[in-house]
Design a protein around this motif. Structure first.
Motif, PDB file in Angstrom:
ATOM      1  N   ALA A 223       0.842  -1.197   0.000  1.00 27.41           N
ATOM      2  CA  ALA A 223       0.000   0.000   0.000  1.00 27.41           C
ATOM      3  C   ALA A 223       0.876   1.245   0.000  1.00 27.41           C
ATOM      4  O   ALA A 223       0.626   2.203  -0.726  1.00 27.41           O
ATOM      5  CB  ALA A 223      -0.919  -0.001   1.216  1.00 27.41           C
ATOM      6  N   LYS A 224       1.934   1.193   0.811  1.00 28.99           N
ATOM      7  CA  LYS A 224       2.822   2.361   0.915  1.00 28.99           C
ATOM      8  C   LYS A 224       3.613   2.579  -0.366  1.00 28.99           C
ATOM      9  O   LYS A 224       3.846   3.713  -0.780  1.00 28.99           O
ATOM     10  CB  LYS A 224       3.776   2.185   2.107  1.00 28.99           C
ATOM     11  N   VAL A 225       4.044   1.489  -1.002  1.00 26.41           N
ATOM     12  CA  VAL A 225       4.772   1.610  -2.270  1.00 26.41           C
ATOM     13  C   VAL A 225       3.809   2.080  -3.366  1.00 26.41           C
ATOM     14  O   VAL A 225       4.129   2.951  -4.167  1.00 26.41           O
ATOM     15  CB  VAL A 225       5.432   0.261  -2.647  1.00 26.41           C
ATOM     16  N   SER A 226       2.592   1.522  -3.356  1.00 22.98           N
ATOM     17  CA  SER A 226       1.627   1.811  -4.422  1.00 22.98           C
ATOM     18  C   SER A 226       1.200   3.269  -4.460  1.00 22.98           C
ATOM     19  O   SER A 226       1.180   3.888  -5.510  1.00 22.98           O
ATOM     20  CB  SER A 226       0.383   0.946  -4.246  1.00 22.98           C
ATOM     21  N   HIS A 227       0.820   3.802  -3.318  1.00 18.66           N
ATOM     22  CA  HIS A 227       0.216   5.138  -3.374  1.00 18.66           C
ATOM     23  C   HIS A 227       1.219   6.181  -3.856  1.00 18.66           C
ATOM     24  O   HIS A 227       0.833   7.194  -4.431  1.00 18.66           O
ATOM     25  CB  HIS A 227      -0.444   5.508  -2.043  1.00 18.66           C
ATOM     26  N   LEU A 228       2.505   5.903  -3.662  1.00 22.67           N
ATOM     27  CA  LEU A 228       3.514   6.831  -4.185  1.00 22.67           C
ATOM     28  C   LEU A 228       3.852   6.501  -5.640  1.00 22.67           C
ATOM     29  O   LEU A 228       4.074   7.398  -6.449  1.00 22.67           O
ATOM     30  CB  LEU A 228       4.777   6.780  -3.322  1.00 22.67           C
ATOM     31  N   ALA A 229       3.871   5.209  -5.967  1.00 22.41           N
ATOM     32  CA  ALA A 229       4.272   4.805  -7.327  1.00 22.41           C
ATOM     33  C   ALA A 229       3.257   5.252  -8.379  1.00 22.41           C
ATOM     34  O   ALA A 229       3.599   5.407  -9.543  1.00 22.41           O
ATOM     35  CB  ALA A 229       4.451   3.292  -7.384  1.00 22.41           C
ATOM     36  N   MET A 230       1.999   5.441  -7.955  1.00 28.31           N
ATOM     37  CA  MET A 230       0.969   5.769  -8.950  1.00 28.31           C
ATOM     38  C   MET A 230       0.901   7.257  -9.258  1.00 28.31           C
ATOM     39  O   MET A 230       0.177   7.667 -10.163  1.00 28.31           O
ATOM     40  CB  MET A 230      -0.385   5.263  -8.461  1.00 28.31           C
ATOM     41  N   LEU A 231       1.626   8.053  -8.499  1.00 32.61           N
ATOM     42  CA  LEU A 231       1.599   9.496  -8.744  1.00 32.61           C
ATOM     43  C   LEU A 231       2.952   9.952  -9.295  1.00 32.61           C
ATOM     44  O   LEU A 231       3.990   9.412  -8.917  1.00 32.61           O
ATOM     45  CB  LEU A 231       1.279  10.243  -7.439  1.00 32.61           C
ATOM     46  N   PRO A 232       2.959  10.947 -10.188  1.00 33.53           N
ATOM     47  CA  PRO A 232       4.212  11.350 -10.849  1.00 33.53           C
ATOM     48  C   PRO A 232       5.312  11.783  -9.869  1.00 33.53           C
ATOM     49  O   PRO A 232       6.494  11.481 -10.093  1.00 33.53           O
ATOM     50  CB  PRO A 232       3.790  12.509 -11.752  1.00 33.53           C
ATOM     51  N   GLN A 233       4.918  12.425  -8.770  1.00 32.99           N
ATOM     52  CA  GLN A 233       5.937  12.883  -7.810  1.00 32.99           C
ATOM     53  C   GLN A 233       6.661  11.714  -7.161  1.00 32.99           C
ATOM     54  O   GLN A 233       7.851  11.802  -6.851  1.00 32.99           O
ATOM     55  CB  GLN A 233       5.288  13.751  -6.702  1.00 32.99           C
ATOM     56  N   GLY A 234       5.941  10.634  -6.954  1.00 35.53           N
ATOM     57  CA  GLY A 234       6.540   9.486  -6.276  1.00 35.53           C
ATOM     58  C   GLY A 234       7.171   8.499  -7.241  1.00 35.53           C
ATOM     59  O   GLY A 234       8.055   7.723  -6.882  1.00 35.53           O
ATOM     60  N   ARG A 235       6.701   8.544  -8.484  1.00 37.61           N
ATOM     61  CA  ARG A 235       7.161   7.613  -9.520  1.00 37.61           C
ATOM     62  C   ARG A 235       8.686   7.655  -9.670  1.00 37.61           C
ATOM     63  O   ARG A 235       9.338   6.633  -9.859  1.00 37.61           O
ATOM     64  CB  ARG A 235       6.465   8.028 -10.824  1.00 37.61           C
ATOM     65  N   VAL A 236       9.244   8.870  -9.586  1.00 31.55           N
ATOM     66  CA  VAL A 236      10.677   9.088  -9.829  1.00 31.55           C
ATOM     67  C   VAL A 236      11.543   8.150  -8.988  1.00 31.55           C
ATOM     68  O   VAL A 236      12.510   7.575  -9.474  1.00 31.55           O
ATOM     69  CB  VAL A 236      11.041  10.558  -9.519  1.00 31.55           C
ATOM     70  N   GLU A 237      11.178   7.997  -7.729  1.00 39.08           N
ATOM     71  CA  GLU A 237      11.990   7.166  -6.828  1.00 39.08           C
ATOM     72  C   GLU A 237      11.417   5.760  -6.675  1.00 39.08           C
ATOM     73  O   GLU A 237      11.798   5.042  -5.745  1.00 39.08           O
ATOM     74  CB  GLU A 237      12.055   7.830  -5.447  1.00 39.08           C
ATOM     75  N   GLY A 238      10.525   5.386  -7.581  1.00 42.93           N
ATOM     76  CA  GLY A 238       9.785   4.124  -7.447  1.00 42.93           C
ATOM     77  C   GLY A 238      10.663   2.895  -7.249  1.00 42.93           C
ATOM     78  O   GLY A 238      10.441   2.097  -6.339  1.00 42.93           O
ATOM     79  N   ALA A 239      11.675   2.739  -8.112  1.00 45.14           N
ATOM     80  CA  ALA A 239      12.510   1.539  -8.067  1.00 45.14           C
ATOM     81  C   ALA A 239      13.303   1.466  -6.766  1.00 45.14           C
ATOM     82  O   ALA A 239      13.338   0.428  -6.098  1.00 45.14           O
ATOM     83  CB  ALA A 239      13.463   1.523  -9.257  1.00 45.14           C
ATOM     84  N   ARG A 240      13.921   2.577  -6.404  1.00 39.22           N
ATOM     85  CA  ARG A 240      14.721   2.597  -5.187  1.00 39.22           C
ATOM     86  C   ARG A 240      13.853   2.318  -3.962  1.00 39.22           C
ATOM     87  O   ARG A 240      14.225   1.560  -3.060  1.00 39.22           O
ATOM     88  CB  ARG A 240      15.390   3.976  -5.025  1.00 39.22           C
ATOM     89  N   ARG A 241      12.659   2.909  -3.974  1.00 39.21           N
ATOM     90  CA  ARG A 241      11.743   2.743  -2.843  1.00 39.21           C
ATOM     91  C   ARG A 241      11.330   1.285  -2.663  1.00 39.21           C
ATOM     92  O   ARG A 241      11.400   0.738  -1.556  1.00 39.21           O
ATOM     93  CB  ARG A 241      10.502   3.612  -3.045  1.00 39.21           C
ATOM     94  N   ALA A 242      10.927   0.648  -3.770  1.00 36.76           N
ATOM     95  CA  ALA A 242      10.459  -0.745  -3.686  1.00 36.76           C
ATOM     96  C   ALA A 242      11.566  -1.639  -3.143  1.00 36.76           C
ATOM     97  O   ALA A 242      11.328  -2.469  -2.260  1.00 36.76           O
ATOM     98  CB  ALA A 242      10.002  -1.225  -5.058  1.00 36.76           C
ATOM     99  N   LYS A 243      12.775  -1.459  -3.655  1.00 35.53           N
ATOM    100  CA  LYS A 243      13.887  -2.309  -3.199  1.00 35.53           C
ATOM    101  C   LYS A 243      14.207  -2.072  -1.725  1.00 35.53           C
ATOM    102  O   LYS A 243      14.383  -3.017  -0.955  1.00 35.53           O
ATOM    103  CB  LYS A 243      15.139  -2.040  -4.054  1.00 35.53           C
ATOM    104  N   ALA A 244      14.261  -0.789  -1.335  1.00 38.98           N
ATOM    105  CA  ALA A 244      14.648  -0.462   0.042  1.00 38.98           C
ATOM    106  C   ALA A 244      13.608  -0.952   1.045  1.00 38.98           C
ATOM    107  O   ALA A 244      13.952  -1.515   2.085  1.00 38.98           O
ATOM    108  CB  ALA A 244      14.842   1.042   0.174  1.00 38.98           C
ATOM    109  N   MET A 245      12.326  -0.764   0.706  1.00 37.50           N
ATOM    110  CA  MET A 245      11.280  -1.135   1.669  1.00 37.50           C
ATOM    111  C   MET A 245      11.148  -2.652   1.797  1.00 37.50           C
ATOM    112  O   MET A 245      10.942  -3.175   2.895  1.00 37.50           O
ATOM    113  CB  MET A 245       9.946  -0.491   1.289  1.00 37.50           C
ATOM    114  N   VAL A 246      11.288  -3.362   0.656  1.00 31.81           N
ATOM    115  CA  VAL A 246      11.210  -4.825   0.725  1.00 31.81           C
ATOM    116  C   VAL A 246      12.411  -5.385   1.498  1.00 31.81           C
ATOM    117  O   VAL A 246      12.266  -6.294   2.326  1.00 31.81           O
ATOM    118  CB  VAL A 246      11.114  -5.441  -0.690  1.00 31.81           C
TER     119      VAL A 246
END
Lengths: 237, 251
Positions: free
Chosen positions: B184-207
């Protein structure tokens, strides 16, 4: 790609891909099994020729020789990682269980019992391999004799695998065991199929119900197919 | 006239993280069915204090279903027998007169019990700190309309963002997995342009943080989705898998 397999999602990916690969194998297996019934259904004179030709093809085709070890690897990965994941999950769950139990509704039975279903399938698989694979490959001797059957336009000679299957399925407990194995397989697949797509990441609110529906169809075709063939062999052949 | 019920409570009591816990039984009479579950627990504590006994420790804060502080595994379900509510939004009208109610803390190795019904959920904070944010540079505020976002995406991002991090998903999961929360935390940021930029780094770090903290591996049972008070969908988990795997394959 670095450290993919040390991550939880990476390990799940292995389960997912190996599972889907095993489903492909099941379809090939079911197709060949259907030969057990097909020549009688289609009205051919000599029952068993189609199956014997199929077994001959599987035993002599070079492609199958390559795929066979891959299949074994697929089984190994799927089984080993299921154990690793389960041990990790039990650890994550902690030693203390809920005294008031688990009353969450609408959770698939299969999804909660994949390991148990897997163990049932594995036990069945061991018996199954002893029954047929070891005999057809010559690790265990059996007397069926050689037969001739049509093979791609000409006649070929091979062992009478049909006779082996036919004799095995004359015993009711064995037929029942095969049905139990097939039903466990059906439940396992009813969750496993859609779950593997979920793990790969191909899922959303639109595809979830479609994949779940497809899972159930798949489970019925494979689980039902294997049971029906064993039962029909016992009853009508 | 106000309707009241008499109930029996079986409450988990544990003096500290290292101590052995046990269930204690309390009888509580004349509980208004209009009271909330936490108000009922307040009554229990008042009764205990009057008997010079130690009150039951439980987590709560806003008491209106938005803070994610209340927990409690009640009669076999996280947040109790009602659907799509937190424990503080649960009312006593959901229980019958004479019923025995079992109250337990969240059970998960990653959420150790601190005292009685309170568990340590700082593991979630650590996962958020690992990447559940958008790096924002200071400067002039851009006009909101300068970045167009499809309504569908905005709605779905909002749905995912409604996760309050209560931990019911972990409590309900037979694998003790935190995937619904993290997804949920990864998704709500990944779906918006502001959060998309760091999407890959975020998913890896949080997992990576989630695995490190000892949460289990998701097997898609869907119990989390059923028990989530905010209706976070399982499709978030598929999105997280997608985000994580594509990020990893790019490395």
């Amino acid at each position: 790609m670095s450290n993919l397999l040390t991550a939880s999602i990476g390990r799940k990916l292995l389960m997912s891909v190996s599972g889907l690969f095993l489903i492909l194998f099941l379809f090939v297996h079911l197709t060949l099994n259907s030969f057990l019934l097909l020549d009688k259904v289609l009205g051919f004179k000599e029952v068993g020729q189609m199956f014997n030709a199929g077994v001959h093809f599987m035993g002599t085709n070079p492609l199958i020789k390559v795929i066979e070890p891959m299949l074994a690897l697929g089984f190994l990965i799927h089984i080993i990682y299921s154990v690793i994941l389960t041990v990790q999950n039990m650890k994550a769950r902690g030693p203390q269980s809920y005294a008031s139990g688990n009353k969450t509704s609408d959770v698939e039975f299969a999804s909660q019992n994949m390991l148990v279903l897997g163990i049932v399938i594995f036990s069945f698989l061991a018996v199954h391999i002893m029954n047929f694979y070891m005999r057809m490959k010559g690790f265990i001797t059996w007397e069926a004799g050689e037969v001739e059957f049509p093979f791609f336009g000409s006649m070929a000679k091979g062992e009478n695998a049909y006779a082996l299957v036919h004799e095995t399925f004359k015993v009711l407990p064995i037929v029942l065991l095969y049905i139990v194995g097939s039903v466990a397989l059906a439940f396992h697949l009813s969750h496993g199929f859609w779950s593997s797509f979920q793990t790969i990441g191909w899922n959303n609110s639109k595809w979830m119900p479609r994949l779940k529906c497809l899972s159930n169809i798949l489970a019925i075709i494979l689980g039902g197919g294997f049971s029906v063939i064993a039962l029909a062999q016992y009853l009508f052949f | 006239m106000e309707k009241t019920i008499n109930i029996t409570l079986k409450v988990w009591r544990q003096n500290g993280p290292k101590e052995k816990g046990r269930f204690e039984t309390y009888k509580l009479d004349k509980v208004s069915i209009d009271s909330s579950f936490l108000e009922m627990l307040d009554m229990v504590n008042e009764q205990l204090i009057n008997e010079y006994k130690e009150p039951v420790a439980f987590d709560h804060d806003c008491r209106e279903g938005i803070c994610g502080m209340c927990s409690l595994y009640i009669n076999g379900r996280p947040h109790g027998p009602d659907d799509d509510v937190t424990t503080c939004q649960l009312h006593m009208r959901k229980f019958k007169d004479g019923q025995t109610i079992t109250i337990e803390p969240w059970r998960s190795a990653a959420f150790p019990v601190i005292k009685d019904l309170i568990v340590d959920r700082r593991a979630f904070d650590k996962i958020i700190a690992a990447g559940g944010y958008v790096s924002v540079n200071t400067g002039g505020v851009p006009d909101a309309n300068s970045i167009a976002i499809p309504k569908v995406d905005a709605d779905e991002a909002m749905d995912s963002a409604s996760c309050i991090g209560c931990g019911a998903c972990v409590a309900a999961c037979k694998n003790g997995s935190a995937m619904l929360f993290v997804s949920a935390k990864v998704s709500h940021l990944a779906m918006l342009p502001q959060g998309r930029v760091e999407g890959a780094r975020r998913a890896k770090a949080m997992v990576a943080k989630m695995d490190e903290l000892g949460f289990g591996n998701c097997t898609n049972t869907g119990a989390c989705e059923v028990e989530c008070p905010k209706n976070i969908s399982l499709s978030n988990i598929a999105r997280l898998n997608r985000e994580f795997l594509s990020a990893k394959f790019q490395d």
